[in-house]
Design a protein around this motif. Structure first.
Motif, PDB file in Angstrom:
ATOM      1  N   PHE A 118       0.703  -0.796   0.288  1.00  0.00           N
ATOM      2  CA  PHE A 118      -0.147  -0.022   0.170  1.00  0.00           C
ATOM      3  C   PHE A 118       0.836   1.283   0.081  1.00  0.00           C
ATOM      4  CE2 PHE A 118      -3.396  -2.878   2.598  1.00  0.00           C
ATOM      5  CZ  PHE A 118      -3.715  -3.255   1.818  1.00  0.00           C
ATOM      6  N   SER A 119       1.681   0.787   0.329  1.00  0.00           N
ATOM      7  CA  SER A 119       2.669   2.362   0.837  1.00  0.00           C
ATOM      8  C   SER A 119       3.137   2.258  -0.279  1.00  0.00           C
ATOM      9  CB  SER A 119       3.925   2.727   2.046  1.00  0.00           C
ATOM     10  OG  SER A 119       4.763   2.847   1.735  1.00  0.00           O
ATOM     11  N   GLU A 120       4.469   1.683  -1.328  1.00  0.00           N
ATOM     12  CA  GLU A 120       4.692   1.745  -2.648  1.00  0.00           C
ATOM     13  C   GLU A 120       3.857   1.792  -3.686  1.00  0.00           C
ATOM     14  OE1 GLU A 120       6.028  -2.280  -3.095  1.00  0.00           O
ATOM     15  OE2 GLU A 120       7.650  -2.051  -1.796  1.00  0.00           O
ATOM     16  N   TRP A 121       2.517   1.692  -3.400  1.00  0.00           N
ATOM     17  CA  TRP A 121       1.494   2.460  -4.623  1.00  0.00           C
ATOM     18  C   TRP A 121       0.870   3.527  -4.342  1.00  0.00           C
ATOM     19  CZ3 TRP A 121      -2.618  -2.613  -3.151  1.00  0.00           C
ATOM     20  CH2 TRP A 121      -1.760  -4.015  -4.256  1.00  0.00           C
ATOM     21  N   SER A 122       0.938   4.180  -3.727  1.00  0.00           N
ATOM     22  CA  SER A 122       0.411   5.404  -3.042  1.00  0.00           C
ATOM     23  C   SER A 122       0.504   6.224  -1.897  1.00  0.00           C
ATOM     24  CB  SER A 122      -1.203   5.354  -2.349  1.00  0.00           C
ATOM     25  OG  SER A 122      -1.970   6.799  -2.620  1.00  0.00           O
ATOM     26  N   GLU A 123       0.385   7.678  -1.512  1.00  0.00           N
ATOM     27  CA  GLU A 123       0.708   8.257  -0.201  1.00  0.00           C
ATOM     28  C   GLU A 123      -0.358   8.210   0.640  1.00  0.00           C
ATOM     29  OE1 GLU A 123       2.702  12.095  -1.597  1.00  0.00           O
ATOM     30  OE2 GLU A 123       4.674  10.431  -2.520  1.00  0.00           O
ATOM     31  N   PHE A 124      -0.984   7.882   0.626  1.00  0.00           N
ATOM     32  CA  PHE A 124      -2.556   8.266   0.939  1.00  0.00           C
ATOM     33  C   PHE A 124      -3.549   6.588   1.028  1.00  0.00           C
ATOM     34  CE2 PHE A 124      -6.960   9.195   1.392  1.00  0.00           C
ATOM     35  CZ  PHE A 124      -6.804  10.499   2.566  1.00  0.00           C
ATOM     36  N   LEU A 125      -3.595   6.597   2.120  1.00  0.00           N
ATOM     37  CA  LEU A 125      -4.323   5.207   2.599  1.00  0.00           C
ATOM     38  C   LEU A 125      -5.507   5.312   3.698  1.00  0.00           C
ATOM     39  CD1 LEU A 125      -4.220   1.641   2.774  1.00  0.00           C
ATOM     40  CD2 LEU A 125      -2.647   1.895   4.368  1.00  0.00           C
ATOM     41  N   ILE A 126      -6.286   4.601   3.319  1.00  0.00           N
ATOM     42  CA  ILE A 126      -7.805   4.607   4.981  1.00  0.00           C
ATOM     43  C   ILE A 126      -7.653   2.898   4.581  1.00  0.00           C
ATOM     44  CG2 ILE A 126      -9.742   5.024   5.046  1.00  0.00           C
ATOM     45  CD1 ILE A 126      -9.681   7.137   2.589  1.00  0.00           C
ATOM     46  N   ILE A 127      -7.709   3.126   5.655  1.00  0.00           N
ATOM     47  CA  ILE A 127      -7.814   1.342   6.148  1.00  0.00           C
ATOM     48  C   ILE A 127      -8.560   1.229   7.259  1.00  0.00           C
ATOM     49  CG2 ILE A 127      -5.910   1.602   7.489  1.00  0.00           C
ATOM     50  CD1 ILE A 127      -4.788  -1.706   6.503  1.00  0.00           C
ATOM     51  N   SER A 128      -9.195  -0.229   7.599  1.00  0.00           N
ATOM     52  CA  SER A 128     -10.153  -0.076   8.773  1.00  0.00           C
ATOM     53  C   SER A 128      -9.694  -1.852   9.484  1.00  0.00           C
ATOM     54  CB  SER A 128     -11.558  -0.277   8.041  1.00  0.00           C
ATOM     55  OG  SER A 128     -12.016  -1.197   7.540  1.00  0.00           O
ATOM     56  N   THR A 129      -9.836  -2.294  10.172  1.00  0.00           N
ATOM     57  CA  THR A 129      -9.759  -3.542  11.127  1.00  0.00           C
ATOM     58  C   THR A 129     -10.459  -2.770  12.226  1.00  0.00           C
ATOM     59  OG1 THR A 129      -7.898  -5.228  11.152  1.00  0.00           O
ATOM     60  CG2 THR A 129      -7.957  -2.721  12.025  1.00  0.00           C
ATOM     61  N   PRO A 130     -10.721  -4.547  12.625  1.00  0.00           N
ATOM     62  CA  PRO A 130     -11.589  -4.606  14.036  1.00  0.00           C
ATOM     63  C   PRO A 130     -10.670  -4.388  14.868  1.00  0.00           C
ATOM     64  CG  PRO A 130     -12.287  -6.973  12.683  1.00  0.00           C
ATOM     65  CD  PRO A 130     -11.182  -6.082  11.805  1.00  0.00           C
ATOM     66  N   ASN A 131     -11.324  -4.016  16.062  1.00  0.00           N
ATOM     67  CA  ASN A 131     -10.072  -2.974  16.965  1.00  0.00           C
ATOM     68  C   ASN A 131      -9.804  -4.460  18.431  1.00  0.00           C
ATOM     69  OD1 ASN A 131      -9.536  -1.876  19.140  1.00  0.00           O
ATOM     70  ND2 ASN A 131     -11.314  -0.461  19.602  1.00  0.00           N
ATOM     71  N   GLU A 132      -9.180  -4.441  18.368  1.00  0.00           N
ATOM     72  CA  GLU A 132      -8.780  -6.371  19.638  1.00  0.00           C
ATOM     73  C   GLU A 132      -8.835  -5.009  21.663  1.00  0.00           C
ATOM     74  OE1 GLU A 132      -6.903  -8.746  21.562  1.00  0.00           O
ATOM     75  OE2 GLU A 132      -7.877  -8.997  19.248  1.00  0.00           O
ATOM     76  N   GLU A 133      -9.172  -4.289  21.301  1.00  0.00           N
ATOM     77  CA  GLU A 133      -9.533  -3.395  22.640  1.00  0.00           C
ATOM     78  C   GLU A 133     -10.644  -3.659  22.995  1.00  0.00           C
ATOM     79  OE1 GLU A 133      -8.033   0.444  23.040  1.00  0.00           O
ATOM     80  OE2 GLU A 133      -5.787  -0.485  22.915  1.00  0.00           O
ATOM     81  N   VAL A 134     -11.650  -3.556  21.324  1.00  0.00           N
ATOM     82  CA  VAL A 134     -13.597  -3.635  22.268  1.00  0.00           C
ATOM     83  C   VAL A 134     -13.839  -5.228  21.924  1.00  0.00           C
ATOM     84  CG1 VAL A 134     -14.764  -2.827  21.230  1.00  0.00           C
ATOM     85  CG2 VAL A 134     -13.447  -1.282  21.513  1.00  0.00           C
ATOM     86  N   ARG A 135     -12.843  -6.085  20.879  1.00  0.00           N
ATOM     87  CA  ARG A 135     -13.543  -7.111  20.565  1.00  0.00           C
ATOM     88  C   ARG A 135     -12.677  -7.764  19.977  1.00  0.00           C
ATOM     89  NH1 ARG A 135     -14.465 -12.189  19.332  1.00  0.00           N
ATOM     90  NH2 ARG A 135     -16.493 -13.063  18.608  1.00  0.00           N
ATOM     91  N   PRO A 136     -11.444  -8.686  20.833  1.00  0.00           N
ATOM     92  CA  PRO A 136     -10.714  -9.576  20.836  1.00  0.00           C
ATOM     93  C   PRO A 136     -10.634 -10.358  20.536  1.00  0.00           C
ATOM     94  CG  PRO A 136     -11.242  -8.689  23.088  1.00  0.00           C
ATOM     95  CD  PRO A 136     -11.812  -8.106  22.354  1.00  0.00           C
ATOM     96  N   HIS A 137      -9.666 -11.000  20.191  1.00  0.00           N
ATOM     97  CA  HIS A 137     -10.014 -11.818  18.790  1.00  0.00           C
ATOM     98  C   HIS A 137     -10.019 -13.041  19.374  1.00  0.00           C
ATOM     99  CE1 HIS A 137      -7.114 -14.613  15.984  1.00  0.00           C
ATOM    100  NE2 HIS A 137      -8.330 -14.539  15.237  1.00  0.00           N
ATOM    101  N   LEU A 138      -9.811 -13.618  20.103  1.00  0.00           N
ATOM    102  CA  LEU A 138      -9.966 -15.434  21.489  1.00  0.00           C
ATOM    103  C   LEU A 138     -11.228 -14.905  22.045  1.00  0.00           C
ATOM    104  CD1 LEU A 138      -5.948 -15.676  21.753  1.00  0.00           C
ATOM    105  CD2 LEU A 138      -7.511 -16.440  20.132  1.00  0.00           C
ATOM    106  N   GLN A 139     -11.322 -14.190  21.542  1.00  0.00           N
ATOM    107  CA  GLN A 139     -12.912 -14.067  22.849  1.00  0.00           C
ATOM    108  C   GLN A 139     -14.159 -14.736  22.130  1.00  0.00           C
ATOM    109  OE1 GLN A 139     -14.534  -9.939  23.699  1.00  0.00           O
ATOM    110  NE2 GLN A 139     -16.924 -10.436  22.735  1.00  0.00           N
ATOM    111  N   GLU A 140     -14.965 -15.588  22.728  1.00  0.00           N
ATOM    112  CA  GLU A 140     -16.287 -16.665  21.563  1.00  0.00           C
ATOM    113  C   GLU A 140     -17.509 -15.703  21.455  1.00  0.00           C
ATOM    114  OE1 GLU A 140     -15.560 -19.544  21.424  1.00  0.00           O
ATOM    115  OE2 GLU A 140     -14.022 -20.559  22.392  1.00  0.00           O
TER     116      GLU A 140
END
Length: 198
Positions: A118-140
């Motif tokens: 992404f950094s090589e393709w452009s100087e500008f990025l908008i990216i999203s992902t789940p927040n580990e602090e609110v929804r931990p990955h290993l939480q059932e």
């Protein structure tokens, strides 16, 4: 089985996903980055379709063949070029105005290599992902399609490794009220990034 949304109409697309692309469109217009935009890990292409109404050209990248088939039947526009390809093997002909990448890096172990691209393709990025602090990955119940979630500091560090500086944070709750708010307190975090000078 897949977590990918196989929507064929905009009404079928989850509200939180639509709102992320609406945010991206607002940011791209505000910053004058409306030439060529890459939609990385675009799924069936409804987001690319949304972007294509606000920018000159969209380059869509998605490895899943079933998603490509749905794109061809339901989401094509003349200014979208869909590449049914592995993201890491893809190279645009030239640098682009922006990269948009929503809900992708949690699905892959090669997130660091993806961010480097992404950094090589452009100087500008908008990216999203789940927040580990609110929804931990290993939480059932554990999402079997995710390799990990990211704390805001972890995402910022991963981006910063490739000179992508987070200029602002936005976030979303899930469920009936997925509106986007400033900050990092939501289940999903959205980083708006500018690449730092060498």
């Amino acid at each position: 089985m897949s977590e990918r949304q196989m929507a064929t109409t905009m009404e079928e697309v989850r509200a939180d996903h639509r709102l992320r692309y609406e945010l991206a469109i607002e940011e791209l217009k505000r910053r004058g980055k409306t030439g060529t935009v890459i939609d990385a890990g675009c799924g069936v292409g409804y987001g690319s379709w949304m972007l294509s109404q606000a920018v000159d050209n969209v380059i869509s990248i998605e490895i899943n063949e079933e998603a490509h088939d749905i794109y061809r039947k339901h989401w094509q526009r003349p200014n979208i070029t869909f590449h049914n390809a592995d993201l890491l093997s893809f190279e645009p002909k030239e640098r682009v105005d922006a990269v948009v990448c929503f809900e992708f890096i949690e699905h892959v172990e090669f997130y660091d290599a993806a961010i480097k691209k992404f950094s090589e393709w452009s100087e500008f990025l908008i990216i999203s992902t789940p927040n580990e602090e609110v929804r931990p990955h290993l939480q059932e119940p554990v999402n079997p399609f995710h390799f990990r979630h990211f704390r805001p500091t972890e995402l910022s560090d991963a981006l910063g490794k490739h000179r992508l500086h987070v200029e602002s944070w936005q976030c979303q709750r899930s469920g009936a009220k997925p509106e986007i708010h400033a900050g990092t307190a939501g289940k999903f975090i959205i980083a708006i990034c500018q690449r730092a000078a060498a």
